[in-house]
Design a protein around this motif. Sequence first.
Motif, PDB file in Angstrom:
ATOM      1  N   PRO A 283       0.820  -1.213   0.000  1.00  0.00           N
ATOM      2  CA  PRO A 283       0.000   0.000   0.000  1.00  0.00           C
ATOM      3  C   PRO A 283       0.854   1.264   0.000  1.00  0.00           C
ATOM      4  O   PRO A 283       1.929   1.295   0.578  1.00  0.00           O
ATOM      5  CB  PRO A 283      -0.809  -0.127   1.301  1.00  0.00           C
ATOM      6  N   TRP A 284       0.367   2.297  -0.662  1.00  0.00           N
ATOM      7  CA  TRP A 284       1.052   3.575  -0.793  1.00  0.00           C
ATOM      8  C   TRP A 284       2.337   3.441  -1.610  1.00  0.00           C
ATOM      9  O   TRP A 284       3.268   4.229  -1.465  1.00  0.00           O
ATOM     10  CB  TRP A 284       1.355   4.196   0.571  1.00  0.00           C
ATOM     11  N   GLY A 285       2.394   2.413  -2.480  1.00  0.00           N
ATOM     12  CA  GLY A 285       3.598   2.131  -3.244  1.00  0.00           C
ATOM     13  C   GLY A 285       3.875   3.118  -4.361  1.00  0.00           C
ATOM     14  O   GLY A 285       3.200   4.144  -4.520  1.00  0.00           O
ATOM     15  N   ARG A 286       4.898   2.783  -5.147  1.00  0.00           N
ATOM     16  CA  ARG A 286       5.341   3.640  -6.244  1.00  0.00           C
ATOM     17  C   ARG A 286       4.632   3.275  -7.538  1.00  0.00           C
ATOM     18  O   ARG A 286       4.658   2.119  -7.969  1.00  0.00           O
ATOM     19  CB  ARG A 286       6.853   3.506  -6.453  1.00  0.00           C
ATOM     20  N   PRO A 287       4.023   4.252  -8.213  1.00  0.00           N
ATOM     21  CA  PRO A 287       3.292   3.976  -9.459  1.00  0.00           C
ATOM     22  C   PRO A 287       4.161   3.474 -10.603  1.00  0.00           C
ATOM     23  O   PRO A 287       3.638   2.951 -11.591  1.00  0.00           O
ATOM     24  CB  PRO A 287       2.670   5.341  -9.808  1.00  0.00           C
ATOM     25  N   TYR A 321       7.373  -7.515   0.936  1.00  0.00           N
ATOM     26  CA  TYR A 321       6.275  -6.665   1.403  1.00  0.00           C
ATOM     27  C   TYR A 321       6.807  -5.543   2.293  1.00  0.00           C
ATOM     28  O   TYR A 321       7.751  -5.710   3.053  1.00  0.00           O
ATOM     29  CB  TYR A 321       5.245  -7.506   2.155  1.00  0.00           C
ATOM     30  N   ILE A 322       6.170  -4.391   2.205  1.00  0.00           N
ATOM     31  CA  ILE A 322       6.636  -3.188   2.869  1.00  0.00           C
ATOM     32  C   ILE A 322       6.774  -3.354   4.386  1.00  0.00           C
ATOM     33  O   ILE A 322       7.730  -2.844   4.985  1.00  0.00           O
ATOM     34  CB  ILE A 322       5.708  -1.985   2.538  1.00  0.00           C
ATOM     35  N   GLN A 416       0.933 -13.466  -2.280  1.00  0.00           N
ATOM     36  CA  GLN A 416      -0.534 -13.499  -2.337  1.00  0.00           C
ATOM     37  C   GLN A 416      -1.141 -12.591  -1.264  1.00  0.00           C
ATOM     38  O   GLN A 416      -2.034 -11.786  -1.545  1.00  0.00           O
ATOM     39  CB  GLN A 416      -1.025 -14.944  -2.141  1.00  0.00           C
ATOM     40  N   THR A 417      -0.652 -12.728  -0.039  1.00  0.00           N
ATOM     41  CA  THR A 417      -1.171 -11.924   1.076  1.00  0.00           C
ATOM     42  C   THR A 417      -0.852 -10.444   0.891  1.00  0.00           C
ATOM     43  O   THR A 417      -1.703  -9.576   1.104  1.00  0.00           O
ATOM     44  CB  THR A 417      -0.581 -12.417   2.402  1.00  0.00           C
ATOM     45  N   GLY A 418       0.391 -10.174   0.487  1.00  0.00           N
ATOM     46  CA  GLY A 418       0.800  -8.785   0.316  1.00  0.00           C
ATOM     47  C   GLY A 418       0.048  -8.084  -0.794  1.00  0.00           C
ATOM     48  O   GLY A 418      -0.366  -6.921  -0.649  1.00  0.00           O
ATOM     49  N   LEU A 419      -0.155  -8.769  -1.914  1.00  0.00           N
ATOM     50  CA  LEU A 419      -0.886  -8.160  -3.022  1.00  0.00           C
ATOM     51  C   LEU A 419      -2.358  -7.937  -2.671  1.00  0.00           C
ATOM     52  O   LEU A 419      -2.976  -6.975  -3.142  1.00  0.00           O
ATOM     53  CB  LEU A 419      -0.774  -9.026  -4.274  1.00  0.00           C
ATOM     54  N   LYS A 420      -2.902  -8.808  -1.870  1.00  0.00           N
ATOM     55  CA  LYS A 420      -4.291  -8.619  -1.454  1.00  0.00           C
ATOM     56  C   LYS A 420      -4.433  -7.316  -0.667  1.00  0.00           C
ATOM     57  O   LYS A 420      -5.382  -6.536  -0.863  1.00  0.00           O
ATOM     58  CB  LYS A 420      -4.746  -9.806  -0.601  1.00  0.00           C
ATOM     59  N   LYS A 421      -3.464  -7.037   0.206  1.00  0.00           N
ATOM     60  CA  LYS A 421      -3.485  -5.782   0.975  1.00  0.00           C
ATOM     61  C   LYS A 421      -3.265  -4.585   0.064  1.00  0.00           C
ATOM     62  O   LYS A 421      -3.899  -3.532   0.229  1.00  0.00           O
ATOM     63  CB  LYS A 421      -2.419  -5.830   2.066  1.00  0.00           C
ATOM     64  N   TYR A 426      -5.402   0.058  -3.054  1.00  0.00           N
ATOM     65  CA  TYR A 426      -5.480   0.693  -4.369  1.00  0.00           C
ATOM     66  C   TYR A 426      -6.921   1.037  -4.729  1.00  0.00           C
ATOM     67  O   TYR A 426      -7.223   2.154  -5.174  1.00  0.00           O
ATOM     68  CB  TYR A 426      -4.868  -0.211  -5.432  1.00  0.00           C
ATOM     69  N   LEU A 427      -7.806   0.087  -4.547  1.00  0.00           N
ATOM     70  CA  LEU A 427      -9.206   0.312  -4.898  1.00  0.00           C
ATOM     71  C   LEU A 427      -9.840   1.376  -4.015  1.00  0.00           C
ATOM     72  O   LEU A 427     -10.654   2.184  -4.483  1.00  0.00           O
ATOM     73  CB  LEU A 427      -9.977  -0.999  -4.796  1.00  0.00           C
TER      74      LEU A 427
END
Length: 438
Positions: A283-287, A321-322, A416-421, A426-427
Amino acid sequence: MSQLKQISHNDNSAPSTPGKFKMEKSPYFNRTRWHYSLAKLTLWSFAFLVVILIFFLRSPTSSVPIDPSRRSLRTYNWGGSAWEKRVRSSARVRSRNGMTVLVTGAAGFVGTHVSSALKRRGDGVLGVDNFNDYYEISLKRARQALLERTGVYIVEGDINDEALLRKLFEVVPFTHVMHLAAQAGVRYAMQNPGSYVHSNIAGFVNLLEVCKSVNPQPAIVWASSSSVYGLNTKVPFSERDRTDQPASLYAATKKAGEEIAHTYNHIYGLSLTGLRFFTVYGPWGRPDMAYFFFTKDILKGKPIPVFEAANHGTVARDFTYIDDIVRGCLGALDTAEKSTGSGGKKKGPAQLRVFNLGNTSPVPVTELVSILERLLKVKAKRNIMKLPRNGDVQFTHANISYAKRELGYKPTTDLQTGLKKFVRWYLNYYSGGKKAVE
């Protein structure tokens, strides 16, 4: 002589040129012409001043191209009693045995999360960021607002501004520096190489110059990169492996930073810890990161570039993951020993370390896309492409045994877990939470 006077005062004298009449200039006529000239001069002077004023007012947004490597050196407003009060308040320690940390690049992805984590546990935190336009500034401003709600103030300024850095250390005797400010990205270096030298080398040297001369000297933890391993084929990458074959300018500047760190440690006694990050996401990552713009383009129905190596080889990354990265950063700060110099002079040997911070589980980029498809409930339009010769490497894989032993570093979040967060964030951030996540 009397004859000349008589002629000059004769009202009936002939014109000096035959066929033309020359009017004698009366005092009234002279005064009128003088006033006219003065008015004309005043008008032109006023017009000139207006032009100059317009030029200065418009110069910051002029259409004249500006060297992008210098774009971050703007004029910032800082200083004054109110500003100093805000700086001190943000850097105030609120826990027993807490540290005061200057976080550069605080409005960046990692900087925001590290600053927030430090503040939550009671450390004093002050941020610095130049809010450059490498990617959308609105996202950086949103991170800034997030930090302000937790009590972290970000000074808007450039790490190349020596006067600003010296002033910050004058106001707050920082015990630690978390140096995360840098020009990121591998491919962008082919468009704007100067920005990497400006930020990653010149900016780092400027920071170290200030840190070496203050008393007491702070301990410094700074962000290197897994990209320093370059064209190495031995896996997993270990801190003991060679790092003299960078595949991109970005990697070369990070490698240069490690050598510069060694120099300042050796000469001035600065305590320095470098952290080689492996593909950080969350979350809050780099575009500009693949997982981020993949998500954006999949939702818009646009094709996404999925690279493959020669002979249909797999391209894989050690996605980290961050939250795991943050724990590694805090571990490095907590175990950093004091610098040994004073007033720019070394008094004894100082700590110098480099750690890998990865997840130890490389995942093919094709699998990353499949996970995003499931989470977004949208089929991606994959455009399979050859891995370009722009600095990207085929794979990354971290050996983290050293960080585990010295920092207690142990990543716990799978992709999987990190991308779900990340997708949930993002949404919510871009779509108002309209799409569901499985």
